[in-house]
Design an enzyme around this catalytic site. Structure first.
Site, short mmCIF file in Angstrom:
data_model
loop_
_atom_site.label_atom_id
_atom_site.label_comp_id
_atom_site.label_asym_id
_atom_site.label_seq_id
_atom_site.Cartn_x
_atom_site.Cartn_y
_atom_site.Cartn_z
CB CYS A 199 -0.99 -0.03 1.16
SG CYS A 199 -2.34 1.15 0.97
CG HIS B 131 -3.67 -3.40 3.15
ND1 HIS B 131 -2.71 -2.89 4.01
CD2 HIS B 131 -4.23 -2.33 2.54
CE1 HIS B 131 -2.70 -1.57 3.92
NE2 HIS B 131 -3.60 -1.21 3.03
CD GLU C 136 -1.21 -5.49 5.76
OE1 GLU C 136 -1.22 -4.26 5.95
OE2 GLU C 136 -1.07 -6.01 4.63
#
Length: 249
Positions: A100, A190, A192
């Site tokens: 990002c 993302h 994660e």
């Protein structure tokens, strides 16, 4: 021994930090199984906002750059100071993966451009397509195409750096994943983020999404698991280990 350096570039929302962890915590959770299986792999976190430019890693190491609520185009001093460091790291062939904000920062550091997307924010679980280069990529090539990923961003890479390969795109953003060299990648999504984290972000951005004509309730209902994309951080850690000939049996 190789090490993974997580470069922290921002904090998540207070409730997300409380309930799920901050950006670096989510990164650590993703790569901990690889680190536990390979005691020789060291992992550390460096907050570039308060600690300055990190020491230069060795060619056996890996760099992970987190997301942030800051904007690359604001050119904050701590962020600008990372750009020549990233250029030198790429010249030394240090493995890198930006996420990002890290994606936009790397693209800008290497000669591209990042800024506000003319069509506004892209938030929620979205489907991305691998390009031909992406299908053959050692990091992203295991993903199906199209594949679901969690996204939340108002800025994007607007122009890829010279020589960069586009690995993934969608109708909103032609530069969802880029590769800048043999061991240097960045992604707009993302990996994660879990589905609960994505829902928490949508709750924070409800008003902004309504203002640009999107339906927050529909986006919330469409949030789903993104296990394939979520494995990207662990695969990057495995890549660093394999390159150092210390991969677990």
């Amino acid at each position: 021994m190789p090490r993974l350096l997580i470069v922290k570039t921002g904090d998540s929302f207070a409730d997300v930090v409380r309930d799920h962890g901050d950006f670096e915590d989510l990164f650590l959770a993703a790569i901990t199984p690889v680190a536990e299986a390979s005691p020789g792999l060291g992992v550390s976190v460096h907050d570039a906002r308060t600690e300055g430019v990190p020491p230069m890693p060795s060619a056996d190491d890996g760099i992970l750059i987190t997301g942030s609520h800051a904007m690359v185009s604001e050119a904050e001093p701590w962020s600008e100071a990372l750009k020549p460091w990233l250029v030198e790291a790429r010249e030394r062939q240090v493995a890198m993966l930006g996420v990002c904000y890290g994606h936009q920062l790397m693209a800008t550091a290497f000669g591209g451009d990042s800024g506000y997307h003319p069509r506004g924010r892209e938030v929620g679980t979205r489907r991305l397509r691998l390009t031909e280069a992406g299908r053959g990529d050692p990091l992203l090539g295991r993903l199906a195409t199209p594949f679901p990923a969690q996204l939340t961003h108002a800025q994007s890479v607007l122009a890829a750096p010279p020589g960069a390969e586009v690995l993934a795109d969608n109708d909103h953003d032609p530069f969802q994943a880029l590769r800048y060299g043999p061991r240097q990648w960045s992604v707009q999504f993302h990996p994660e983020f879990s589905a609960p984290v994505m829902r928490a972000y949508l709750a924070h951005q409800r008003d902004a999404l309504e203002a640009q004509g999107e339906d927050p309730e529909a986006l919330l209902a469409a949030v789903s698991d993104t296990r394939g994309a979520g494995e990207l951080l662990a695969r990057f850690a495995e890549h660093v280990l394999a390159a150092a000939s210390l991969a677990p049996a």
